[in-house]
Scaffold this motif. Structure first.
Motif, PDB file in Angstrom:
ATOM      1  N   LEU A 318       0.039  -4.191  13.388  1.00  0.00           N
ATOM      2  CA  LEU A 318       1.387  -4.630  13.057  1.00  0.00           C
ATOM      3  C   LEU A 318       1.924  -3.896  11.944  1.00  0.00           C
ATOM      4  N   GLY A 319       1.100  -3.686  11.064  1.00  0.00           N
ATOM      5  CA  GLY A 319       1.783  -2.865   9.743  1.00  0.00           C
ATOM      6  C   GLY A 319       1.028  -2.788   8.734  1.00  0.00           C
ATOM      7  N   GLN A 320       1.527  -2.167   7.677  1.00  0.00           N
ATOM      8  CA  GLN A 320       0.663  -1.709   6.726  1.00  0.00           C
ATOM      9  C   GLN A 320       1.500  -1.919   5.271  1.00  0.00           C
ATOM     10  N   HIS A 321       0.643  -1.884   4.131  1.00  0.00           N
ATOM     11  CA  HIS A 321       1.392  -1.796   2.915  1.00  0.00           C
ATOM     12  C   HIS A 321       0.472  -0.928   2.079  1.00  0.00           C
ATOM     13  N   ASP A 322       1.298  -0.169   1.435  1.00  0.00           N
ATOM     14  CA  ASP A 322       0.705   0.850   0.631  1.00  0.00           C
ATOM     15  C   ASP A 322       0.669   0.789  -0.647  1.00  0.00           C
ATOM     16  N   TYR A 323      -0.248   0.544  -1.778  1.00  0.00           N
ATOM     17  CA  TYR A 323       0.030   0.245  -2.995  1.00  0.00           C
ATOM     18  C   TYR A 323       1.095   1.080  -3.813  1.00  0.00           C
ATOM     19  N   PHE A 324       0.772   2.610  -3.472  1.00  0.00           N
ATOM     20  CA  PHE A 324       1.519   3.489  -4.132  1.00  0.00           C
ATOM     21  C   PHE A 324       2.998   3.622  -3.772  1.00  0.00           C
ATOM     22  N   ALA A 325       3.438   2.955  -2.604  1.00  0.00           N
ATOM     23  CA  ALA A 325       4.728   2.717  -2.292  1.00  0.00           C
ATOM     24  C   ALA A 325       5.281   1.708  -2.853  1.00  0.00           C
ATOM     25  N   ASP A 326       4.886   0.906  -3.739  1.00  0.00           N
ATOM     26  CA  ASP A 326       5.332  -0.414  -4.511  1.00  0.00           C
ATOM     27  C   ASP A 326       6.339   0.136  -5.605  1.00  0.00           C
TER      28      ASP A 326
END
Length: 389
Positions: A318-326
């Motif tokens: 479905l998707g992803q969340h990258d800590y470094f893109a916060d």
């Protein structure tokens, strides 16, 4: 004269905050010290949970997520909502699974069923409810004063007052003029006991100020992140590892995914090469999703990382969340827990936080003794004046 009056005002504020909110500060400091290593201590209380020096083959990171879930579903068939599965950090650590809303504690905001499994044999080694062990009870005392959500609000207000107390103490200590700086940091070893007690109070506050400020501010923001998120531009907000919407009592059956958890884990790790799988969330209902939490080198917290990959009920990405893109605001929130327990600076940081938890007790006792000395001196002066009237 105005400066003298202002100083007296700050002194009174510092005194009354110290004698009142200071007691809460002592409680939080002592419980916080114990909680720095709370998972280790909690597991040590159950001898069957940990296996130090295990000679069995295998690594904690090679344990099969699907096999863990199958075991949980087989042993707890009535627990039909989702599980939160934490994989071991070290060899000998157990797999820890949380069932967030068991019927026994459903009325509480956070009181999951906690189950540990041997990572090699998948044998169930413990089963207990959060709050029924010493360390989880201490955690609730530290985080909510055992008052659930109301306790968080009370502690947030108390933290604000503690912050004012620390800043007024800094103002009262701050030396006036260049020649007074050396005196401000001095300890009068051969002075009268009363003066040495003052020096203990002063120097404990000065040398521990930075760590105490970090602990108080991070604790305040952990209690009530919603108070600060708009100010710092946080978009995702503070993500709690235990939080979830309450599943219905009789949720619809969750269909079996086309992919196993093992296959989804491989896909998740491929999204962030070099990452490490730490947590697996399974769906709470037929409208839920699978979530894999990964640690990327460079994140501040190893136990509670913020990088995630989501799959639907069929196992489709479905998707992803990258800590470094916060955003900077979200990164600040993500640093709060690792700063508060010292994890951000490794073992040295955790021991520093543990020892710093003793400072509020030292400040409270020396401050109280200082107040008693002043009251006694004022009483003697008043008695002498009345004697000669």
């Amino acid at each position: 004269m105005n400066q003298l009056k202002l100083r007296r005002l700050w002194l009174q504020l510092h005194l009354y905050l110290g004698l009142s909110v200071g007691a809460v500060f002592v409680l939080l400091g002592l419980t916080g010290s114990l909680l720095v290593f709370y998972t280790t201590l909690d597991n040590l209380a159950l001898p069957a949970v940990t296996r130090p020096g295990s000679s069995q083959p295998g690594s904690p990171q090679t344990v099969s997520p699907q096999a863990i879930l199958d075991k949980l579903r087989a042993d707890f068939p009535a627990r039909t909502a989702g599980w939160r599965i934490e994989l071991p950090l070290h060899e000998g650590d157990p797999v820890l699974a949380r069932y967030l809303k068991p019927a026994e504690t459903r009325q509480l905001h956070f009181a999951p069923l906690m189950v540990t499994l041997d990572p090699h044999t998948l044998e169930i080694t413990s089963e207990r409810l959060w709050g029924n062990t010493v360390m989880t009870w201490l955690y609730d005392l530290h985080y909510t004063l055992l008052l659930d959500l109301d306790g968080k609000t009370i502690l947030a207000i108390a933290s604000l007052l503690m912050l004012i107390s620390l800043l007024t103490g800094l103002y009262l200590w701050w030396p006036q003029g260049r020649g007074n700086w050396r005196k401000a940091f001095a300890y009068r070893r051969n002075a009268h006991l009363y003066k040495r007690i003052y020096d203990w109070h002063k120097l404990a506050g000065v040398y521990g100020l930075l760590v105490l400020l970090i602990l108080v501010v991070s604790g305040l923001m952990l209690e009530k992140p919603s108070w600060f998120e708009p100010w710092i531009g946080a978009k995702h907000g503070l993500q709690h590892m235990g939080s979830a919407a309450t599943p219905p009592e009789h949720a619809a059956a969750i269909p079996a995914a086309a992919l196993s958890l093992d296959q989804m884990a491989v896909i998740a790790l491929a999204q962030f090469p070099g990452s490490r799988l730490r947590w697996i969330y399974t769906p709470d209902s037929a409208q839920g999703q699978y979530q894999f939490r990964l640690y990327q080198p460079g994140e501040p917290g190893l136990r509670f990382p913020k990088t995630t990959v989501q799959f639907d009920l069929q196992g489709q990405l479905l998707g992803q969340h990258d800590y470094f893109a916060d955003s900077a605001g979200d990164k600040l929130l993500n640093w709060l827990h690792p700063l508060h327990n010292g994890e951000a600076f490794g073992l040295v940081g955790r021991w520093l936080v543990l020892l710093s938890g003793l400072l509020p007790l030292l400040l409270f006792v020396t401050g109280w003794l200082r107040w008693r000395h002043k009251r006694r001196a004022a009483h003697l002066i008043l008695t002498q004046e009345n004697k000669y009237k």
